[in-house]
Design a protein around this motif. Structure first.
Motif: not given
Lengths: 514, 324
Positions: A442-450
């Motif tokens: 989840t490095r560098g990805i936005d919260v919904p994608a997380k």
């Protein structure tokens, strides 16, 4: 730099140990895409002070140092040096203002001598543009004297030990009259006597009036070396306090700070052992690693950068060949050092570096999904576009990839959606891989994608795959894992059950009892 | 989402730019051809069109191989040496009988495959830069050829082989048919086949391809071998065209094949372009060079013009690739 010789003579130490503030950073904020790397951070550095900068991976230390070094521009905030506002627009400007950063990776030319390296690009010139070697030698000798250690000026840098190379880097900072020296994890590569000598050098710099920003994860050395400490967490300054009266346990608490969401996983019965790693040495002569992961189990792996986490993932992926040991998947030995063998055995490793190792950016979603599934989407060596598209649609539906267009180029997607495609192409493999390894998913990805990624991890485990989750984000590891292994210096430093605290993890990761 | 849309747009924009470039090259060639019709009426004689297609087919076949190597971010500078050696092998091994010719052609192609395999092994398993490897094998092949022929190549090109280039359908020589057939076969393999998926993946990102289970080492060896084999085949066609034994007949095809592929839209950086474009690039380059010959410029000036065209084309296109 016309007359560096004169500037090298250290002013009397007594004058320098006053509390003059050398550096004043105010309200520094920096955003990278959707990630707020720094928000309104203040940092003061006094002349003749060793100031420790502390924080977990991703807390914002590197970004703050980059701002100070002129390598990146803050969105907001000011940097004052000696009471004057500095633009710090470029690394050269920062250098001219008296800031020097000694990075973990040195910037020395191995085939040149120490003396040549010290003055590379800033040679002292005599008449007719000749290099004035005598002046250079004199200046270098004085810098060495100021550090309190001898420098072998005529040896080639490649023949020096790491500690000696580090001294050359520090000496170079002194030669251009740096008032502020940033040491980025200088002790990470040292041990024993070399470590002691480094501390001596740092104390010497302090006593001669230099301001030292000292970054380290080794808490024990900070309590004895640093005068003050600033702790960052999630891009914010938590506190700046004198080191006197501060314990290691205090520091860990400051670094970790927040309350942890109660672990959400129900304790469940796990299935048979899927992955057995025994006697694997990630580094030559390094410690042996043993671990097992059962079907339906998510094992989190925490540890600092450089502790061997990614190397473990790459060893499982067949990219790195471990120096010894054995890996078994469902009882069968896996040939080491062959990515194809790992894939064929039923492993899926989602790499840390999405752009270089995970996705083909110029290619479409369906082409990316098809790559590890070519046998399933082809007949007689020809790709069947229809099966390919269906497979890509499966990925899009299962992970909610946007846009919902199988022919969209992956390079045009957001980081989170790119990551979904990278995960998805292994997810739809048939048979489904028995082991998934996620390296910093989840490095560098936005919260919904997380959340999608976390859900995918939980679903995989529920469906009976074994999962290893490597992450620098402690809340993520704590929340998603059934148990946690903490790595340190190529070894598994300890195992923690579900419900462990961030303090527990950090104290294992840095090697001190909390 | 706006950035996403923007990037996606930029990507289709890039694809359009590639298409425009190919169209542009063809357009330039077309304008040149029309202008030629006015100034150089002899361009459209059957004899000239025939020899143009003939030359284009030789360059085309070797360019197909070069394009494959470029697609996996490699480079093969040994193709010219292989072409010359292939011609010498044909001349010295074949008699006038069909069986002898078949043996000689087979031997030449095997030689090309062998040199290509050596190139591929050194690149894939030893990690040597393709540029260095193939320059080295080029010298090796030329040297061995000199030792074998002692500087004076024996034998002759059998009369029967000349049909490959002297006969055909109308102005189209058999060699051009062969070139088109090879181009179409490779195109299908690359664009429709799983083979192409592995090739483009490897060319775009070796790391991604390896992790997906592609045997990138073997794939690279195969590509270089194929390039060597195609170069040898081009050498066979060249022997039929030249008709006599010339130990240096392949000279210049190394750079020309790279230029033709790049003009045809194949990127130096790997993973971009295709074999049909490369073949068209070979045709375009040949047309331009043909016009230079017809315009009556002296042969020395021709050489300068030829060099200038290649350098300008490469510099222009490579520069754009770097900017991206």
């Amino acid at each position: 730099m016309t007359e560096p010789v004169e500037t090298l003579i250290p002013p009397p130490a007594s004058m320098q140990r006053e509390n003059t503030t050398l550096l004043r950073m105010r309200g520094i904020s920096k955003r990278y895409g959707g990630v707020q790397a720094l928000s309104a951070v203040d940092l003061d550095l006094r002349a003749g002070e060793v100031h420790a900068l502390l924080g977990e991976n991703g807390a914002g230390k590197s970004t703050l140092i980059k701002v100070l070094a002129g390598a990146t521009q803050p969105d907001e905030g000011t940097v004052e040096i000696d009471g004057q506002v500095s633009a710090m627009a470029t690394p050269a400007a920062a250098r001219a203002a008296g800031v020097s950063v000694v990075h973990q990776e040195f910037s020395l030319v191995p085939t040149l001598t120490v003396l040549e390296n010290l003055f590379l690009g800033t040679e002292i010139r005599a008449r007719f543009g000749r290099v004035d070697w005598r002046a250079q030698r004199r200046a270098a000798t004085e810098a060495a004297a100021r550090m309190g250690v001898p420098l072998a000026l005529d040896r080639r840098v490649e023949t020096l030990s790491i500690a000696e190379q580090q001294r050359v880097e520090i000496a170079r900072s002194l030669l251009f009259d740096a008032k502020i020296i940033v040491l980025d994890e200088p002790s990470a590569v040292l041990a024993g006597r070399e470590l002691e000598q480094l501390f001596e050098i740092v104390r010497g710099l302090r006593d001669s009036g230099t301001g030292v920003v000292y970054i380290s994860h080794r808490l024990s050395e900070l309590t004895s070396l640093a005068d003050r400490v600033t702790v960052l967490r999630d891009g914010k300054r938590v506190e700046t306090r004198p080191m006197e009266g501060t314990t290691e346990a205090d520091l860990i608490r400051l670094m970790v700070g927040r309350d942890i969401d109660a672990a959400r996983h129900d304790r469940q019965h796990h299935g048979d052992v899927v992955l057995e790693v025994s006697g694997v040495r990630l580094f030559k002569g390094g410690p042996e690693i043993d671990l097992t992961v059962a079907a339906g189990e998510v094992v989190g792996i925490a540890g600092l950068v450089g502790s061997g986490r990614t190397r473990l993932a790459n060893s499982l992926a067949g990219i790195h060949r471990p120096h010894a040991g054995e890996v078994r998947l469902c009882g069968r030995a896996v040939r080491l050092g062959s990515p194809r063998a790992s894939v064929a055995a039923g492993m899926a490793v989602i790499p840390e570096n999405r752009r270089d190792e995970g996705a083909l950016l110029p290619h479409t979603i369906s082409e990316n999904v098809a790559l590890p599934n070519l046998r399933e989407v082809s007949r007689g060596g020809l790709v069947r576009r229809e099966s390919e598209r269906k497979l890509a649609e499966q990925v899009i539906a299962r992970l909610d990839v946007r846009p919902k267009d199988t022919e969209a180029r992956v390079g045009g997607l957001s980081g989170g959606n790119q990551q979904k495609v990278v995960i998805g192409k292994s997810l739809v493999r048939s048979p489904v891989p028995q082991l998934f390894v996620f390296d910093e998913p989840t490095r560098g990805i936005d919260v919904p994608a997380k959340h999608e990624v976390h859900r995918a991890i939980a679903d995989l485990a529920a469906a009976g795959s074994a999962v290893i989750l490597i992450s620098s984000e402690l809340p993520e590891v704590l929340q998603c894992s059934h148990r946690i292994l903490v790595m340190r210096e190529g070894a598994i430093a300890g195992e923690l059950p579900m419900g462990a605290s961030e303090e527990d993890v950090m104290s294992l990761a840095v090697g001190t009892p909390a | 989402m706006t950035t996403t849309a923007g990037l996606a747009h930029a990507d289709t924009g890039a694809a359009r730019a590639v298409a425009l470039r190919v169209l542009g090259v063809l357009g330039v060639a077309a304008v040149a051809a029309v202008a030629t019709a006015l100034w150089l009426p002899q361009f459209y004689t059957a004899t000239n069109l025939n020899s143009l297609l003939l030359q284009a087919s030789i360059l085309g076949i070797v360019t197909l191989g070069q394009a494959l190597v470029l697609l996996v971010a490699g480079l093969d500078l040994s193709v010219a040496a292989v072409m010359s050696a292939s011609l010498v092998v044909v001349a010295s091994l074949s008699g006038e009988g069909l069986g002898g010719i078949a043996v000689a052609v087979l031997a030449a192609v095997l030689l090309g495959l062998g040199v290509g395999t050596l190139n591929g092994v050194l690149v894939a398993y030893r990690g040597v830069a393709p540029f260095i490897v193939t320059l080295g094998t080029a010298a090796l092949v030329s040297g061995l050829q000199l030792v074998y022929t002692r500087g004076a190549p024996p034998g002759a090109i059998p009369e029967r082989m000349r049909g490959l280039t002297q006969d055909g359908i109308g102005v189209v020589p058999w060699s051009a048919v062969l070139c088109v057939a090879l181009a179409v076969a490779l195109h299908v393999g690359l664009r429709r086949g799983t083979y192409g998926r592995r090739v483009y993946a490897t060319g775009t990102s070796l790391g991604v391809a390896r992790r997906a289970g592609v045997r990138t080492d073997l794939l690279l060896v195969g590509i270089y071998a194929l390039c060597g084999g195609l170069a040898a085949l081009a050498g066979v066609v060249l022997s039929s065209y030249v008709g006599y034994v010339d130990g240096a007949a392949g000279k210049g095809y190394d750079l020309d094949s790279v230029a033709a592929a790049v003009i045809g839209g194949v990127a130096f950086t790997g993973g971009k372009g295709g074999v049909l474009g490369a073949a068209l690039g070979a045709l375009a380059l040949t047309v331009v060079l043909n016009v230079l010959v017809l315009s009556g410029i002296g042969s020395h000036v021709q050489l300068i013009a030829r060099g200038a065209i290649i350098v300008v084309a490469l510099a222009f296109i490579a520069h754009r690739a770097i900017k991206k």
